[in-house]
Write an enzyme that holds these catalytic residues in place. Sequence first.
Site, PDB file in Angstrom:
ATOM      1  N   HIS A 127      27.607  52.560  31.162  1.00 26.57           N
ATOM      2  CA  HIS A 127      28.367  52.116  32.334  1.00 26.57           C
ATOM      3  C   HIS A 127      29.936  52.537  32.193  1.00 26.57           C
ATOM      4  O   HIS A 127      30.093  52.709  30.991  1.00 26.57           O
ATOM      5  CB  HIS A 127      28.375  50.455  32.506  1.00 26.57           C
ATOM      6  CG  HIS A 127      28.755  50.007  33.826  1.00 26.57           C
ATOM      7  ND1 HIS A 127      30.270  50.066  34.054  1.00 26.57           N
ATOM      8  CD2 HIS A 127      28.063  49.768  34.887  1.00 26.57           C
ATOM      9  CE1 HIS A 127      30.252  49.546  35.344  1.00 26.57           C
ATOM     10  NE2 HIS A 127      29.052  49.199  35.659  1.00 26.57           N
ATOM     11  N   TYR A 128      30.719  52.714  33.247  1.00 25.80           N
ATOM     12  CA  TYR A 128      32.085  53.227  33.183  1.00 25.80           C
ATOM     13  C   TYR A 128      32.780  52.298  32.556  1.00 25.80           C
ATOM     14  O   TYR A 128      34.018  52.278  32.189  1.00 25.80           O
ATOM     15  CB  TYR A 128      32.503  53.716  34.478  1.00 25.80           C
ATOM     16  CG  TYR A 128      32.731  52.504  35.506  1.00 25.80           C
ATOM     17  CD1 TYR A 128      33.718  52.043  35.579  1.00 25.80           C
ATOM     18  CD2 TYR A 128      31.574  52.579  36.610  1.00 25.80           C
ATOM     19  CE1 TYR A 128      33.758  50.726  36.681  1.00 25.80           C
ATOM     20  CE2 TYR A 128      31.548  51.428  37.355  1.00 25.80           C
ATOM     21  CZ  TYR A 128      32.768  50.747  37.415  1.00 25.80           C
ATOM     22  OH  TYR A 128      33.117  49.668  38.621  1.00 25.80           O
ATOM     23  N   ARG A 129      32.567  50.991  32.457  1.00 19.91           N
ATOM     24  CA  ARG A 129      33.190  49.817  32.054  1.00 19.91           C
ATOM     25  C   ARG A 129      33.254  49.740  30.667  1.00 19.91           C
ATOM     26  O   ARG A 129      32.247  50.424  29.949  1.00 19.91           O
ATOM     27  CB  ARG A 129      32.924  48.466  32.445  1.00 19.91           C
ATOM     28  CG  ARG A 129      33.149  48.539  34.067  1.00 19.91           C
ATOM     29  CD  ARG A 129      32.935  46.878  34.434  1.00 19.91           C
ATOM     30  NE  ARG A 129      33.286  46.801  35.805  1.00 19.91           N
ATOM     31  CZ  ARG A 129      32.844  46.051  36.962  1.00 19.91           C
ATOM     32  NH1 ARG A 129      31.847  45.763  36.549  1.00 19.91           N
ATOM     33  NH2 ARG A 129      33.221  46.211  38.011  1.00 19.91           N
TER      34      ARG A 129
END
Length: 187
Positions: A127-129
């Site tokens: 995920h980008y987080r």
Amino acid sequence: MQDKNNLCWLDMEMTGLNPETDRIIEVAMIITDSDLNVLAQSEVYAIHQSDELLDNMDEWNTATHGRTGLTQRVRESSHTEAEVEQKLLDFMSEWVPRRATPMCGNSIHQDRRFMVKYMPKLENYFHYRNLDVSTLKELAKRWNPPVAKSVVKRGSHKALDDILESIEEMRHYREHFLISAPRAEAQ
């Protein structure tokens, strides 16, 4: 077995801090459930890099990686970044669906910078987080210094040890720093 709530923890050791000139020399990964129980761990991979690159590490990296034996393991390794990237993708995909887990670790943004350049398929699976333990560390230093000071760090600078230490540090902050409320079942 894949679960969207599992967390993927990662640590890399590099020849320095600049992804434009430095390279990844060690990487490992651990999968936990959402309660930080370890479910699986990857192999610890030393990635072969040239003698020229290793001989040009700065003083800190030369001393640290020399002391841990990593420099010698890198010289003796036949693993490439591409090969290790695929092995970690295969490992991770057994436990977490694509783009379900944030990248978890300590100062994980630094690892992500190197991953973007040298292991982009692996970086894209996350995920980008980020779930960065160092954020909680910085907040605890400012808002509850006794909690921050009570964290014991060994700082081995070995990928697997550093991941286990990050998970333990996250458990510490969860218990002593984060507000505890009854947990709802994850949706």
